[in-house]
Design a protein around this motif. Structure first.
Motif, PDB file in Angstrom:
ATOM      1  N   LEU A 102       0.859  -1.186   0.000  1.00  0.00           N
ATOM      2  CA  LEU A 102       0.000   0.000   0.000  1.00  0.00           C
ATOM      3  C   LEU A 102       0.894   1.234   0.000  1.00  0.00           C
ATOM      4  N   ARG A 103       0.799   2.047  -1.055  1.00  0.00           N
ATOM      5  CA  ARG A 103       1.711   3.187  -1.159  1.00  0.00           C
ATOM      6  C   ARG A 103       1.100   4.479  -0.637  1.00  0.00           C
ATOM      7  N   GLU A 104      -0.071   4.855  -1.155  1.00  0.00           N
ATOM      8  CA  GLU A 104      -0.670   6.140  -0.775  1.00  0.00           C
ATOM      9  C   GLU A 104      -2.175   6.013  -0.648  1.00  0.00           C
ATOM     10  N   VAL A 105      -2.736   6.830   0.249  1.00  0.00           N
ATOM     11  CA  VAL A 105      -4.186   6.991   0.305  1.00  0.00           C
ATOM     12  C   VAL A 105      -4.461   8.492   0.360  1.00  0.00           C
ATOM     13  N   HIS A 106      -5.101   9.013  -0.689  1.00  0.00           N
ATOM     14  CA  HIS A 106      -5.369  10.460  -0.762  1.00  0.00           C
ATOM     15  C   HIS A 106      -6.861  10.717  -0.803  1.00  0.00           C
ATOM     16  N   LEU A 107      -7.277  11.740  -0.077  1.00  0.00           N
ATOM     17  CA  LEU A 107      -8.633  12.240  -0.286  1.00  0.00           C
ATOM     18  C   LEU A 107      -8.582  13.163  -1.490  1.00  0.00           C
ATOM     19  N   THR A 108      -9.437  12.916  -2.464  1.00  0.00           N
ATOM     20  CA  THR A 108      -9.431  13.776  -3.650  1.00  0.00           C
ATOM     21  C   THR A 108     -10.647  14.687  -3.667  1.00  0.00           C
ATOM     22  N   GLY A 109     -11.528  14.512  -2.702  1.00  0.00           N
ATOM     23  CA  GLY A 109     -12.725  15.352  -2.595  1.00  0.00           C
ATOM     24  C   GLY A 109     -13.573  14.769  -1.479  1.00  0.00           C
ATOM     25  N   PRO A 110     -14.709  15.399  -1.181  1.00  0.00           N
ATOM     26  CA  PRO A 110     -15.555  14.840  -0.124  1.00  0.00           C
ATOM     27  C   PRO A 110     -16.066  13.463  -0.558  1.00  0.00           C
ATOM     28  N   GLY A 111     -15.811  12.456   0.234  1.00  0.00           N
ATOM     29  CA  GLY A 111     -16.297  11.110  -0.080  1.00  0.00           C
ATOM     30  C   GLY A 111     -15.602  10.474  -1.260  1.00  0.00           C
ATOM     31  N   SER A 112     -14.407  10.971  -1.581  1.00  0.00           N
ATOM     32  CA  SER A 112     -13.724  10.449  -2.751  1.00  0.00           C
ATOM     33  C   SER A 112     -12.248  10.214  -2.420  1.00  0.00           C
ATOM     34  N   VAL A 113     -11.783   8.996  -2.676  1.00  0.00           N
ATOM     35  CA  VAL A 113     -10.439   8.606  -2.250  1.00  0.00           C
ATOM     36  C   VAL A 113      -9.674   7.922  -3.380  1.00  0.00           C
ATOM     37  N   GLU A 114      -8.382   8.243  -3.456  1.00  0.00           N
ATOM     38  CA  GLU A 114      -7.535   7.537  -4.412  1.00  0.00           C
ATOM     39  C   GLU A 114      -6.492   6.736  -3.638  1.00  0.00           C
ATOM     40  N   VAL A 115      -6.367   5.470  -3.996  1.00  0.00           N
ATOM     41  CA  VAL A 115      -5.433   4.573  -3.316  1.00  0.00           C
ATOM     42  C   VAL A 115      -4.366   4.118  -4.322  1.00  0.00           C
ATOM     43  N   GLU A 116      -3.113   4.127  -3.902  1.00  0.00           N
ATOM     44  CA  GLU A 116      -2.044   3.615  -4.770  1.00  0.00           C
ATOM     45  C   GLU A 116      -1.508   2.312  -4.203  1.00  0.00           C
ATOM     46  N   LEU A 117      -1.552   1.292  -5.063  1.00  0.00           N
ATOM     47  CA  LEU A 117      -1.050  -0.035  -4.706  1.00  0.00           C
ATOM     48  C   LEU A 117       0.126  -0.356  -5.605  1.00  0.00           C
ATOM     49  N   THR A 118       1.081  -1.121  -5.118  1.00  0.00           N
ATOM     50  CA  THR A 118       2.145  -1.575  -6.004  1.00  0.00           C
ATOM     51  C   THR A 118       2.146  -3.092  -6.007  1.00  0.00           C
ATOM     52  N   PRO A 119       2.259  -3.731  -7.184  1.00  0.00           N
ATOM     53  CA  PRO A 119       2.230  -5.197  -7.206  1.00  0.00           C
ATOM     54  C   PRO A 119       3.545  -5.782  -6.688  1.00  0.00           C
ATOM     55  N   THR A 120       3.479  -6.965  -6.105  1.00  0.00           N
ATOM     56  CA  THR A 120       4.718  -7.625  -5.689  1.00  0.00           C
ATOM     57  C   THR A 120       5.493  -8.013  -6.946  1.00  0.00           C
ATOM     58  N   TYR A 121       4.856  -8.798  -7.799  1.00  0.00           N
ATOM     59  CA  TYR A 121       5.436  -9.140  -9.104  1.00  0.00           C
ATOM     60  C   TYR A 121       4.586  -8.452 -10.169  1.00  0.00           C
ATOM     61  N   THR A 122       5.197  -8.121 -11.316  1.00  0.00           N
ATOM     62  CA  THR A 122       4.466  -7.420 -12.367  1.00  0.00           C
ATOM     63  C   THR A 122       3.194  -8.174 -12.743  1.00  0.00           C
ATOM     64  N   GLY A 123       3.288  -9.499 -12.758  1.00  0.00           N
ATOM     65  CA  GLY A 123       2.132 -10.280 -13.189  1.00  0.00           C
ATOM     66  C   GLY A 123       1.290 -10.792 -12.045  1.00  0.00           C
ATOM     67  N   CYS A 124       1.459 -10.225 -10.861  1.00  0.00           N
ATOM     68  CA  CYS A 124       0.743 -10.754  -9.692  1.00  0.00           C
ATOM     69  C   CYS A 124      -0.763 -10.669  -9.896  1.00  0.00           C
ATOM     70  N   PRO A 125      -1.434 -11.820  -9.960  1.00  0.00           N
ATOM     71  CA  PRO A 125      -2.871 -11.802 -10.245  1.00  0.00           C
ATOM     72  C   PRO A 125      -3.705 -11.364  -9.041  1.00  0.00           C
ATOM     73  N   ALA A 126      -3.058 -11.220  -7.875  1.00  0.00           N
ATOM     74  CA  ALA A 126      -3.819 -10.868  -6.672  1.00  0.00           C
ATOM     75  C   ALA A 126      -4.189  -9.389  -6.629  1.00  0.00           C
ATOM     76  N   VAL A 127      -3.532  -8.568  -7.474  1.00  0.00           N
ATOM     77  CA  VAL A 127      -3.760  -7.128  -7.405  1.00  0.00           C
ATOM     78  C   VAL A 127      -5.233  -6.764  -7.612  1.00  0.00           C
ATOM     79  N   GLU A 128      -5.881  -7.480  -8.541  1.00  0.00           N
ATOM     80  CA  GLU A 128      -7.280  -7.150  -8.814  1.00  0.00           C
ATOM     81  C   GLU A 128      -8.164  -7.457  -7.607  1.00  0.00           C
ATOM     82  N   THR A 129      -7.885  -8.566  -6.942  1.00  0.00           N
ATOM     83  CA  THR A 129      -8.651  -8.914  -5.742  1.00  0.00           C
ATOM     84  C   THR A 129      -8.372  -7.905  -4.626  1.00  0.00           C
ATOM     85  N   MET A 130      -7.095  -7.519  -4.478  1.00  0.00           N
ATOM     86  CA  MET A 130      -6.752  -6.517  -3.467  1.00  0.00           C
ATOM     87  C   MET A 130      -7.540  -5.233  -3.710  1.00  0.00           C
TER      88      MET A 130
END
Lengths: 219, 238
Positions: A34-62
């Motif tokens: 988990l890299r960043e969690v930003h509020l971008t507006g009221p009730g609106s959030v942007e989250v930055e995730l980084t994959p362990t491996y480039t092809g890690c299929p778990a990212v979508e579930t995360m």
């Protein structure tokens, strides 16, 4: 806004508490993805995730799990972005995460920025009998923790990710940090396969208690 | 994104996609379970790289599933059929050495490929290690494994010259890349008691124009299999 910062920290803790879909003993915060969690507006959030491996299929579930959890906490709009740089490394796994891995029966990665693949000698060959005496019938023997075994067959030296050799006496890992069997704590194990149930793990077998185990390999 | 970067993303992305598919064909057929898992994991790494690279060039699914053969820009090396295990390993040795060295260069630059390369270089280091160790084991193994590994290394040699044709938009030192590649592959083959193949890699008799969209016969069949589901059931989802 001050209140925003506090809310961001709360949301970050929430997102970080999501369990890893493939290793549910670890949270995303333990894993260090988990890299960043930003509020971008009221009730609106942007989250930055980084994959362990480039092809890690778990990212979508995360991403889906984070979205669901934040929605449940009243955030209407959740955007999860995947970022590649700086690349994730097993060094990003927290001390708590390492402890949980060991408890779960997975040998945690050793910490280093320099380490690439750890070349190991293979079993008997026609011209190279050295190191063959204790080789098993499997992919080869590596008494990890005793550094002579962690060498490149051709040069006798371990090799870093860029293909250059480590110093002659040089293991890429700190001397006090050896790879140990998560079941009996023995430092003696052999590599069965460089790739195990997932790309991030290697399969090993303990030479003392004979139990196979996964090793979260260094990246 | 510039036109050159677009072309470059396709070239690198297609290499990863096509080799990923070829390695995936081993599922259910590998000689031992551990190799089954290893080859599938390498394929997954490559697929992840392909997704990032093709997404830079456009819609990843459209590019993977709806392009015709002549629109693919991958090296002919990666589309070669799996053959026996030795052929697959020789292909892995030649390609993963190349990809590891190339990503190593790109990772230290500031091009659009630097973030991916900085990440993937660590993954491909494991692929290269896997291929080198197997090459040594098979080359310096039994008479039969030696014979087969030599046959495979020689058969695929003609496809290796193409790797060092400069790709527009990929800011690499191609001469340096080729020197490092030759040195490394020579060292591995020699330590595996194998002869470094002597066939032509460049010139009139060379094979390889994949970067220009010319592919070998087996590639069409591979694409037909890879694209069949998507084309038959447009918009299908799991």
């Amino acid at each position: 806004m001050v209140t925003d910062t506090r809310l961001e920290a709360e949301l970050r803790a929430l997102a970080g508490s999501v369990p890893d879909p493939e290793l549910p003993v670890l949270t995303l915060a333990d894993l260090g993805v988990l890299r960043e969690v930003h509020l971008t507006g009221p009730g609106s959030v942007e989250v930055e995730l980084t994959p362990t491996y480039t092809g890690c299929p778990a990212v979508e579930t995360m991403s889906a799990d984070i979205e669901r959890l934040l929605h449940a906490h009243g955030i209407r709009e959740v955007t999860v972005r995947s970022v590649l740089s700086p690349p994730w490394s097993t060094d990003d796994i927290s001390a708590e995460g390492r402890r949980k891995l060991r408890e779960f029966g997975i040998a945690p990665p050793r910490t280093t920025r320099a380490a690439g693949p750890v070349a190991v000698p293979l079993g008997p060959t026609r011209t190279g009998a050295a190191g063959a005496a204790h080789a098993g019938a499997g992919a080869g023997a590596n008494s990890a923790g005793t550094d002579p075994a962690r060498t490149d067959v051709g040069t006798g030296l371990p090799r870093s990710a860029d293909g250059s050799s480590f110093p002659a006496n040089g293991s890429p890992f700190p001397a006090d940090e050896s790879l140990r069997c998560p079941h009996c704590d023995s430092p003696r194990s052999e590599l069965l396969s460089r790739f195990s149930s997932t790309a991030c793990k290697a399969l090993r077998r303990c030479l003392d208690c004979r139990e196979p185990f996964d090793h979260f390999k260094e990246l | 994104m510039t036109a050159a970067a677009h072309t470059a993303a396709l070239a690198l992305g297609d290499d990863a996609l096509v080799l990923s598919h070829r390695l995936g064909e081993w599922a259910g057929h590998a000689p031992v379970l551990e190799e089954e898992v290893a080859l599938a994991n390498i394929a997954l790494d490559l697929l992840g790289q392909a997704r990032v690279l093709l997404s830079m060039a456009g819609d990843e699914d459209e590019l993977a599933y709806l392009r015709e053969e002549r629109a693919f820009r991958n090296l002919q090396l990666v589309e070669q059929p799996n053959g026996d295990f030795a052929h697959t390993l020789a292909r892995q040795l030649y390609f993963s050495t190349y990809q590891h060295l190339l990503y190593g260069q790109l990772a230290t630059g500031d091009s659009v490929f630097a973030p991916l390369a900085g990440k993937a270089v660590h993954e491909t280091a494991y692929h290269r290690d896997h291929a080198e160790q197997w090459t040594r084991r098979l080359g310096d193994g039994t008479e039969e494994s030696h014979r087969r590994m030599q046959r495979a290394a020689t058969a695929l040699w003609q496809f290796t010259g193409e790797m060092f044709q400069p790709v527009e938009g990929v800011p690499a030192d191609w001469q340096q890349l080729e020197r490092s590649w030759q040195q490394s592959v020579t060292e591995v083959l020699t330590s595996a008691t194998l002869e470094v193949p002597e066939g032509p890699r460049t010139g009139a008799w060379k094979a390889g124009a994949g970067r220009q969209g010319l592919h070998t016969e087996s590639f069409g069949r591979m694409l037909a299999e890879m694209q069949h589901l998507h084309r038959s059931h447009p918009g299908a989802r799991w």
